[in-house]
Design an enzyme around this catalytic site. Sequence first.
Site, short mmCIF file in Angstrom:
data_model
loop_
_atom_site.label_atom_id
_atom_site.label_comp_id
_atom_site.label_asym_id
_atom_site.label_seq_id
_atom_site.Cartn_x
_atom_site.Cartn_y
_atom_site.Cartn_z
CD GLN A 11 -2.86 -0.66 2.48
OE1 GLN A 11 -3.75 0.13 2.20
NE2 GLN A 11 -2.72 -1.19 3.68
CG ASP A 38 13.08 -12.85 -0.43
OD1 ASP A 38 12.52 -12.38 0.58
OD2 ASP A 38 12.96 -14.03 -0.79
CB ALA A 62 6.62 -4.60 7.05
CB THR A 103 3.25 -0.88 13.66
OG1 THR A 103 1.91 -1.11 14.08
CG2 THR A 103 4.15 -1.79 14.49
CG ASP A 104 -1.01 1.36 15.65
OD1 ASP A 104 -0.48 0.62 14.79
OD2 ASP A 104 -2.23 1.37 15.87
CE1 TYR A 127 3.34 -5.84 11.32
CE2 TYR A 127 2.04 -4.70 12.99
CZ TYR A 127 2.71 -4.70 11.79
OH TYR A 127 2.76 -3.54 11.05
CE LYS A 131 6.79 -2.70 11.37
NZ LYS A 131 7.30 -2.50 9.97
N1 LIG Z 1 -1.27 -1.74 7.06
C1 LIG Z 1 -1.41 -1.20 8.25
O1 LIG Z 1 -2.51 -1.05 8.78
C2 LIG Z 1 -0.20 -0.73 9.02
C3 LIG Z 1 -0.38 -0.19 10.31
C4 LIG Z 1 0.74 0.25 11.01
C5 LIG Z 1 2.00 0.18 10.44
N2 LIG Z 1 2.15 -0.36 9.19
C6 LIG Z 1 3.50 -0.43 8.62
O2 LIG Z 1 3.52 0.38 7.46
C7 LIG Z 1 4.43 -0.17 6.49
C8 LIG Z 1 3.74 -0.30 5.15
O3 LIG Z 1 2.59 -1.11 5.31
P1 LIG Z 1 1.62 -1.45 4.11
O4 LIG Z 1 0.24 -1.28 4.62
O5 LIG Z 1 2.05 -0.76 2.87
O6 LIG Z 1 1.90 -3.01 4.01
P2 LIG Z 1 1.60 -4.01 2.80
O7 LIG Z 1 0.59 -3.43 1.88
O8 LIG Z 1 1.33 -5.32 3.44
O9 LIG Z 1 2.99 -4.04 2.05
C9 LIG Z 1 4.10 -4.67 2.59
C10 LIG Z 1 5.01 -5.05 1.47
O10 LIG Z 1 6.12 -5.77 2.02
C11 LIG Z 1 6.46 -6.74 1.09
N3 LIG Z 1 7.18 -7.88 1.65
C12 LIG Z 1 6.71 -8.84 2.47
N4 LIG Z 1 7.64 -9.78 2.64
C13 LIG Z 1 8.71 -9.42 1.91
C14 LIG Z 1 9.98 -9.97 1.67
N5 LIG Z 1 10.34 -11.15 2.19
N6 LIG Z 1 10.85 -9.32 0.89
C15 LIG Z 1 10.52 -8.14 0.33
N7 LIG Z 1 9.31 -7.56 0.49
C16 LIG Z 1 8.43 -8.19 1.28
C17 LIG Z 1 5.16 -7.24 0.52
O11 LIG Z 1 5.42 -7.83 -0.73
P3 LIG Z 1 4.32 -8.64 -1.59
O12 LIG Z 1 3.42 -7.59 -2.14
O13 LIG Z 1 5.13 -9.36 -2.59
O14 LIG Z 1 3.64 -9.54 -0.59
C18 LIG Z 1 4.34 -5.96 0.43
O15 LIG Z 1 4.41 -5.39 -0.85
C19 LIG Z 1 4.93 -1.49 7.11
O16 LIG Z 1 6.15 -1.28 7.73
C20 LIG Z 1 3.89 -1.82 8.16
O17 LIG Z 1 4.44 -2.59 9.20
C21 LIG Z 1 1.07 -0.79 8.47
#
Ligand SMILES: NC(=O)c1ccc[n+]([C@@H]2O[C@H](COP(=O)([O-])OP(=O)(O)OC[C@H]3O[C@@H](n4cnc5c(N)ncnc54)[C@H](OP(=O)(O)O)[C@@H]3O)[C@@H](O)[C@H]2O)c1
Length: 293
Positions: A11, A38, A62, A103-104, A127, A131
């Site tokens: 995202q 990776d 992540a 993250t929160d 998780y 983090k």
């Molecule tokens: N989503 C939430 O509600 C939330 C809340 C708080 C904090 N965050 C933090 O915000 C950040 C961005 O989150 P987001 O919502 O954009 O997450 P997301 O949509 O789940 O995207 C995470 C990305 O990480 C990639 N990934 C996973 N395993 C991997 C690996 N082994 N090697 C390389 N890439 C890998 C995934 O690849 P694939 O597409 O190939 O699976 C995905 O594209 C993260 O650090 C997350 O912890 C998110």
Amino acid sequence: MRILVTGKNGQLGKSIHKAVANNEQTNEFVFVGREELDLSDRNNITHYFEGNVFDIIINCAAYTTVDKAEEELELANQINHLAVKQLAQIAKKQQAKLIHISTDYVFDGESDKPYTETDETNPINVYGRTKLSGEQALQEVMPTNATIIRTSWVYSEHGNNFVKTMLKLGKERDELNVVSDQKGSPTYATDLANAILDIVQNKTFKEAKYETQVYHYSNKGKISWYEFAQEIFHITKIDCKVNSITTNQYPTSVNRPKDTVINKSKIAKVFNINISDWKKSLQACIKNIKDNK
Ligand SMILES: NC(=O)c1ccc[n+]([C@@H]2O[C@H](COP(=O)([O-])OP(=O)(O)OC[C@H]3O[C@@H](n4cnc5c(N)ncnc54)[C@H](OP(=O)(O)O)[C@@H]3O)[C@@H](O)[C@H]2O)c1
């Protein structure tokens, strides 16, 4: 400047890509997904950076599947902790700055006040623990030149998220049960992407020996998932009744913090970033989903 963005298919990665395309940028951006870099494979990480040098690394990748992390502890720890440590070691060696997203969920959610960056952490699931370990390892390796941004409840036009799930279910069902005793602040990924691009341009961030800092970023407002669902259906005029339930009535395999509203005043002040209201940002996202943008 040469800037690497990891997690290009996620995202936030996609939102940064879109924001870069919409703004005139003098920097060169390189976007990578797990195909190119990776994070589950230590050797792959080393190998990738042997041939690639950057001025800034923005780590949006992540392990984000909160429920599954309880069973895949080792993998979650590798991606959210050990790979972050390795990225920090590489950034330090390359004299690059590192922006890392956290993250929160590093908090236990028991506070009745918005969490500040100095409040005590106490994650209550795998998780959150992985983090937090990533944050701590990064700070140890890079006492200078790193920026950690903790965010919460991220949604966007891309991938799977609460807004898209509600839009789908709301059209299929007449009523939905949604928990009302977990509160937080949603974050439109586009807003966070723009904030990150602002930080990259900021003179404090550009300073040679900039002290590593943690910041909090989300949209403005405190709501429950129930209120979030209600607003989604209000904006879209989807006729679906939302019933308020408690977390106990919707048991899952993972503990989730109850109230993780984060205080955003530090990031707003240091980088002069405008924090927009959650309803306004939700409207913008829903419009983009409708317009297929
Ligand atoms: N989503 C939430 O509600 C939330 C809340 C708080 C904090 N965050 C933090 O915000 C950040 C961005 O989150 P987001 O919502 O954009 O997450 P997301 O949509 O789940 O995207 C995470 C990305 O990480 C990639 N990934 C996973 N395993 C991997 C690996 N082994 N090697 C390389 N890439 C890998 C995934 O690849 P694939 O597409 O190939 O699976 C995905 O594209 C993260 O650090 C997350 O912890 C998110």
